[in-house]
Design an enzyme around this catalytic site. Sequence first.
Site, PDB file in Angstrom:
ATOM      1  N   CYS A  46       4.680 -71.133 -61.819  1.00  9.49           N
ATOM      2  CA  CYS A  46       5.546 -70.058 -61.281  1.00  9.49           C
ATOM      3  C   CYS A  46       4.991 -69.891 -59.661  1.00  9.49           C
ATOM      4  O   CYS A  46       6.028 -69.524 -59.165  1.00  9.49           O
ATOM      5  CB  CYS A  46       5.253 -68.593 -61.986  1.00  9.49           C
ATOM      6  SG  CYS A  46       3.453 -68.132 -62.028  1.00  9.49           S
ATOM      7  N   HIS A 416       1.452 -63.461 -62.544  1.00 10.59           N
ATOM      8  CA  HIS A 416       2.862 -64.103 -62.525  1.00 10.59           C
ATOM      9  C   HIS A 416       3.311 -63.851 -61.067  1.00 10.59           C
ATOM     10  O   HIS A 416       3.255 -62.710 -60.753  1.00 10.59           O
ATOM     11  CB  HIS A 416       3.631 -63.461 -63.654  1.00 10.59           C
ATOM     12  CG  HIS A 416       4.811 -64.450 -63.708  1.00 10.59           C
ATOM     13  ND1 HIS A 416       5.163 -65.810 -64.024  1.00 10.59           N
ATOM     14  CD2 HIS A 416       6.343 -63.710 -63.621  1.00 10.59           C
ATOM     15  CE1 HIS A 416       6.372 -66.090 -63.844  1.00 10.59           C
ATOM     16  NE2 HIS A 416       7.002 -65.062 -63.703  1.00 10.59           N
TER      17      HIS A 416
END
Length: 481
Positions: A46, A416
């Site tokens: 990510c 994230h």
Amino acid sequence: MRSWGVIGGLAAALAAGIYVLWGPIAERKKRRRGLVPGLLNLGNTCFMNSLLQGLSSCPSFIRWLEEFTVQYKAEQNQPSEQQYLSLTLLRLLRALSCQEAMEDDVLDASCLLEVLRIYRWQISTFEEQDAHELFHVLTSSLEDERDRQPRVTHLFDVHSLEQPEVAQKHISCRTRGSLPPMSNHWKSQHPFHGRLTSNMVCKHCEHQSPVRYDTFDSLSLSIPAAMWGHPMTLDHCLHHFISSESVKDVVCDNCTKIQAEGALNGQSIENQKTTFVKQLKLGKLPQCLCIHLQRLSWSNQGTPLKRHEHVQFNEFLIMDIYKYHIPVHKSSQNDLNQKSSEETKPGTKDGIAVKPSDAEQTCGTKSLLMNGACSSSFLMSSGTFPLTAFPECSSPVYLYRLMAVVVHHGDMHSGHFVTYRRSPPSSRSPLSVSSQWLWVSDDAVRKASLQEVLSSSAYLLFYERVHPRVQHQSLELRPEE
């Protein structure tokens, strides 16, 4: 009966095939309208996906890659196993900015990791990585690729060799067709390249040492301690970055020279050590400005902690107050006092930034409001900015527009990355800037509002410089040529 069963089965299979082939595709096309492709998460990638989405929203960077890769067009017809980072990155960014027709909603960016391994960067997809570190890996690798380009062709004057009289007199130049064009675009720096100035001034004799220049690809700003009752803004971080600091016990050549001139003949003079004032300013502002907010801190026990406080930022950023300007000599200062209102940049004095408390009546303090705590009435989705509220800042020279925001959710051990980015401009007006924002998390893409973007806890901010043009007491912003 058996034949009818076979026919019925074939009809059912055909109907199912038609639904699979046409139904989902039509649904995907409807879902993708106004959106951008997502990126497949290859396992903790990510950080890479969020950075690519942010870079793809910077048109100047894509244009630079297009000009940079012109040099490789002559090699397309030649068998070559070498892979170039610039070409790989350009293909990905063009696809993410919808400049190329794509059949899939989700792209695979593993090709970027493969070419980085060729450049001797081993990036593991099984461990937590940082998007800001990857940004520096990409910019430094692009600089290495530029420096590796052959310079042999520049030893010859090809234009002179093509002249018939020169060719007959000195050399016989035989070519099949025209000579391949030589591109000088690889000489230019990427649009994130900027320069910092380091200013040292003696507090005793006010002598200024030679200004030192250092390059930067991003501004890494620490978040100062918050004051109770006052929101933390991006301008607070920028002012903290350029704030002056005292450096003690520095040898001053000018003080030593003055001391020597007043000494008796033959008297030895020691080097005079005084206190200097050091300050950073921005000597060269880039076309694309990447701002990194340092959210890493350390506890008293030495364990890493993440700072979660919100730093207010705006859609438009004025950087005039942080720009370095050549100091004016004292002898000519009186002659320039009458012109200071026109020629002196707001918020600066002799090339040194004025403290916010000393510039309450200048554009500098208003930028404190404008660059971080501005009310929503000044943030217009149409791309205009009212100037009547800030007449002193009616003509900012270094004006930037927000293009993307990378946000990190989680703590220092796991988390994230997601990206807020602008939607690509329509094909009808490719030079315009879209007011529609998107939220992208790997392969998930949805529309977002500007208010949601400005409310996020930014980790990386991507701004692009724009050229102002005043119309009807408002500022119409267009990409700078």
